[in-house]
Motif scaffolding. Structure first.
Motif: not given
Length: 206
Positions: A12, A15, A19, A22, A159, A161-164
């Motif tokens: 994917r 960023p 990051p 989170n 990472l 998905g959208d979680q780090s």
């Protein structure tokens, strides 16, 4: 960590900047009982200076255990496996130390309940956010990581998905999936050694 078995994942777009963590890692690192023994061996190893691009990015390292290649390649079995734990190109003294380390880590693997085929040995692994990478297409299941030495920092980050996530592996084994994008935070103080137990033998994949 949410995903612990074989996962189907694809690259994917990461960023631009690293990051901040989170999410809370759901798997706690397992303290090692053989840190002193492993460090004593690692400090005797000679990590040769490499000149290729990968070495400049990631520092000096060894890879031990079953490695893979195209089936039928020179030195490999019909299944594409090379069972030599340490290459004959290593000096005799180095091979003896690496085999000693292998035996210690086999005991660690048994305590973790993890039958690995291969071991990555690193010194001063310099893979910050700029050198983030994954092992898609290489690893066949999760792995265990540990870092050793008199250093501070150097947490392992990844990472999903959208979680780090970010976790310290100092003197403790962390179960993680190397097929996710991952990197290592900067460290200070003494040398940082890192060991990764992994499986690239598709025949024995759980």
């Amino acid at each position: 960590m949410p995903n612990q078995g074989v996962v189907k994942t694809r690259r994917r777009r990461a960023p631009v900047d690293a990051p901040p963590p989170n999410a809370q890692c759901s798997v706690a690192p397992v303290p090692s009982q053989r840190c002193t023994e492993m460090v004593a061996i690692l400090e005797q190893l000679h990590f040769p200076k490499r000149t290729n691009t990968i070495a400049k990015r990631f520092g000096s390292s060894y890879t031990l255990g079953d490695t893979r290649a195209v089936p039928g390649s020179k030195g490999f079995s019909e299944e594409g496996l090379n069972h030599a734990i340490v290459s004959k190109s290593h000096p005799v003294a180095q091979r003896a130390l690496l085999l000693e380390l292998w035996d210690v880590l086999k005991q660690e693997g048994e305590a973790l309940g993890y039958e690995f085929t291969s071991l990555q040995v690193n010194k001063i692994f310099c893979a910050g956010w700029e050198e983030r990478h994954d092992h898609l297409g290489k690893d066949t299941t999760f792995q265990y990581c540990i870092s050793l030495g008199a250093f501070e920092g150097g947490e392992l980050c990844w990472l999903e998905g959208d979680q780090s996530f970010c976790a310290s592996t100092k003197d403790a084994w962390l179960k993680m999936d190397g097929r996710h994008m991952h990197w290592v935070n900067p460290h200070t103080g003494g040398d940082r050694y890192s060991l990764v137990l992994f499986c690239n033998n598709r025949i024995n994949t759980p």
